[in-house]
Scaffold this motif. Sequence first.
Motif, short mmCIF file in Angstrom:
data_model
loop_
_atom_site.label_atom_id
_atom_site.label_comp_id
_atom_site.label_asym_id
_atom_site.label_seq_id
_atom_site.Cartn_x
_atom_site.Cartn_y
_atom_site.Cartn_z
N CYS A 31 0.82 -1.22 0.00
CA CYS A 31 0.00 0.00 0.00
C CYS A 31 0.85 1.27 0.00
O CYS A 31 0.31 2.37 -0.12
N SER A 32 2.16 1.13 0.13
CA SER A 32 3.03 2.31 0.14
C SER A 32 3.25 2.89 -1.25
O SER A 32 3.76 4.01 -1.37
N ASN A 33 2.87 2.16 -2.30
CA ASN A 33 3.09 2.61 -3.67
C ASN A 33 2.22 3.83 -3.96
O ASN A 33 1.01 3.74 -4.10
N ARG A 34 2.87 4.99 -4.06
CA ARG A 34 2.14 6.25 -4.29
C ARG A 34 1.52 6.35 -5.68
O ARG A 34 0.67 7.19 -5.91
N ASN A 35 1.91 5.47 -6.59
CA ASN A 35 1.27 5.45 -7.90
C ASN A 35 -0.15 4.87 -7.82
O ASN A 35 -0.99 5.15 -8.67
N TYR A 37 -1.88 4.54 -4.50
CA TYR A 37 -2.58 4.94 -3.28
C TYR A 37 -2.21 6.35 -2.87
O TYR A 37 -1.10 6.82 -3.15
N GLU A 38 -3.13 7.00 -2.20
CA GLU A 38 -2.89 8.34 -1.67
C GLU A 38 -3.02 8.29 -0.16
O GLU A 38 -4.02 7.80 0.38
N TYR A 39 -2.01 8.78 0.52
CA TYR A 39 -2.01 8.79 1.99
C TYR A 39 -1.07 9.90 2.45
O TYR A 39 -0.28 10.43 1.67
N ASP A 40 -1.20 10.27 3.72
CA ASP A 40 -0.31 11.28 4.27
C ASP A 40 0.38 10.75 5.54
O ASP A 40 0.14 9.61 5.96
N GLU A 41 1.21 11.57 6.12
CA GLU A 41 1.97 11.16 7.30
C GLU A 41 1.07 10.77 8.46
O GLU A 41 1.36 9.82 9.19
#
Length: 79
Positions: A31-35, A37-41
């Motif tokens: 899920c860390s793949n920014r392509n 998924y979108e997430y913040d700190e």
Amino acid sequence: MDESTKRKRFTKVATNRVQKIIDYLALLQNCSNRNNYEYDEDDVNHMFDEISKALRESKAVYTNEMNKASGKGGFSFNK
């Protein structure tokens, strides 16, 4: 049930369960793949705070059980 049987059962069950946890953590890494998924700190901190809390709680259960067995527990009238 004798101690060696309990030990064998523990190692078999615990090994499988620990491996499942490790496998699920690897899935979470996907899920860390920014392509994709979108997430913040804050999201990341919230996830890992909850995982850390669950680990601390699980370890506390084991520590409590070991302390009971060794007589190192806290105050009790039942001793």
